[in-house]
Write a protein that holds these residues in place. Structure first.
Motif, PDB file in Angstrom:
ATOM      1  N   SER A   1       1.042  -1.167   0.055  1.00 45.15           N
ATOM      2  CA  SER A   1       0.289   0.070   0.090  1.00 45.15           C
ATOM      3  C   SER A   1       0.674   1.180  -0.012  1.00 45.15           C
ATOM      4  N   VAL A   2       0.352   2.789  -0.816  1.00 43.98           N
ATOM      5  CA  VAL A   2       0.706   3.529  -0.925  1.00 43.98           C
ATOM      6  C   VAL A   2       0.232   4.697   0.447  1.00 43.98           C
TER       7      VAL A   2
ATOM      8  N   VAL B   1       6.211   4.239  -0.226  1.00 41.49           N
ATOM      9  CA  VAL B   1       5.882   2.404  -0.480  1.00 41.49           C
ATOM     10  C   VAL B   1       6.836   1.259   0.354  1.00 41.49           C
TER      11      VAL B   1
ATOM     12  N   SER C   1      -0.064   4.665 -16.187  1.00 43.11           N
ATOM     13  CA  SER C   1       0.338   4.338 -15.322  1.00 43.11           C
ATOM     14  C   SER C   1       0.956   3.688 -13.893  1.00 43.11           C
TER      15      SER C   1
ATOM     16  N   ARG D   1       2.674  10.501  -7.667  1.00 42.42           N
ATOM     17  CA  ARG D   1       0.869   9.997  -7.565  1.00 42.42           C
ATOM     18  C   ARG D   1      -0.353  10.768  -8.069  1.00 42.42           C
TER      19      ARG D   1
ATOM     20  N   CYS E   1      -0.186   9.629 -11.640  1.00 43.50           N
ATOM     21  CA  CYS E   1      -1.496   7.745 -11.635  1.00 43.50           C
ATOM     22  C   CYS E   1      -2.826   7.920 -11.297  1.00 43.50           C
TER      23      CYS E   1
ATOM     24  N   LEU F   1      -2.710   7.770  -7.782  1.00 46.79           N
ATOM     25  CA  LEU F   1      -2.677   7.068  -6.324  1.00 46.79           C
ATOM     26  C   LEU F   1      -2.593   7.510  -4.995  1.00 46.79           C
ATOM     27  N   TYR F   2      -3.466   7.277  -4.261  1.00 48.65           N
ATOM     28  CA  TYR F   2      -3.784   8.372  -3.125  1.00 48.65           C
ATOM     29  C   TYR F   2      -3.799   7.147  -2.043  1.00 48.65           C
TER      30      TYR F   2
ATOM     31  N   ASP G   1      -3.775   2.984  -1.383  1.00 53.64           N
ATOM     32  CA  ASP G   1      -3.809   2.483  -2.637  1.00 53.64           C
ATOM     33  C   ASP G   1      -2.783   1.143  -2.676  1.00 53.64           C
ATOM     34  N   ARG G   2      -3.393   0.161  -3.416  1.00 54.02           N
ATOM     35  CA  ARG G   2      -2.166  -0.626  -3.718  1.00 54.02           C
ATOM     36  C   ARG G   2      -1.185  -1.023  -5.101  1.00 54.02           C
ATOM     37  N   VAL G   3      -0.164  -1.313  -5.009  1.00 52.62           N
ATOM     38  CA  VAL G   3       0.656  -0.928  -5.808  1.00 52.62           C
ATOM     39  C   VAL G   3       1.339  -2.340  -6.517  1.00 52.62           C
TER      40      VAL G   3
ATOM     41  N   THR H   1       0.309   0.966 -10.795  1.00 56.47           N
ATOM     42  CA  THR H   1      -0.943   0.953  -9.998  1.00 56.47           C
ATOM     43  C   THR H   1      -1.731  -0.280 -10.606  1.00 56.47           C
TER      44      THR H   1
END
Length: 121
Positions: free
Chosen positions: A20-21, A27, A51, A78, A81, A83-84, A87-89, A102
Motif C-alpha cells: 500500500s502507498v 511504499v 499508470s 502520485r 498516476c 494514486l492515493y 491504494d495498493r501497487v 497501479t
C-alpha cells in the motif's frame, strides 16, 4: 514433495511485491531495496508514465531513499498516476529499476494475458 527451482537468471532479473502507498507516498517494502542494492541516502530519479512510476538510482537524482530505507513517491507522480493513500501497487524490481504499477495497470496486464490464454472463451 520437491520444489522445482527457477532458473538463476529469472530469479535475479525480477522481484515483485504488492504493498500500500501511505499518506506520505511511501511504499513501505524494504525488501525491494535490498534486492536492488539501494541504501538510505541513495539519490533517485522518479518519473511518472501513464499508470506506472519508474524509479532509478542516479547520482544526480533529486529524490532519495529515506533514512528509514523506504522509497517515497512524490506528490506529482502520485497525482499523475491517480494514486492515493491506501491504494495498493505492484512493485517490480527489474534490472536496477523499480517499477511501481497501479492496480489499474495490473488489471489491464492480467486481462491481456487471460485473453491470450483463452480464459472465458
Amino acid at each position: 514433495m520437491s520444489v522445482t527451482a527457477l532458473p538463476e537468471e529469472r530469479v535475479a532479473a525480477r522481484w515483485c511485491s504488492v504493498v500500500s502507498v501511505d499518506g506520505r507516498g511511501r511504499v513501505a517494502d524494504r525488501a525491494v531495496l535490498r534486492v536492488l542494492g539501494w541504501v538510505p541516502g541513495d539519490r533517485l530519479e522518479v518519473r511518472a508514465l501513464e499508470s506506472a512510476v519508474l524509479v532509478r538510482r542516479r547520482s544526480d537524482g533529486i529524490f532519495a531513499v529515506t533514512g528509514q530505507g523506504y522509497v517515497r513517491l512524490p506528490v506529482a507522480a502520485r497525482r499523475w498516476c491517480g494514486l492515493y493513500a491506501g491504494d495498493r501497487v505492484l512493485l517490480v524490481a527489474d534490472r536496477g529499476v523499480l517499477v511501481v504499477h497501479t492496480m489499474g495497470s495490473v488489471a489491464a496486464l492480467v486481462a491481456d494475458r487471460h485473453e491470450a490464454l483463452g480464459v472465458g472463451a
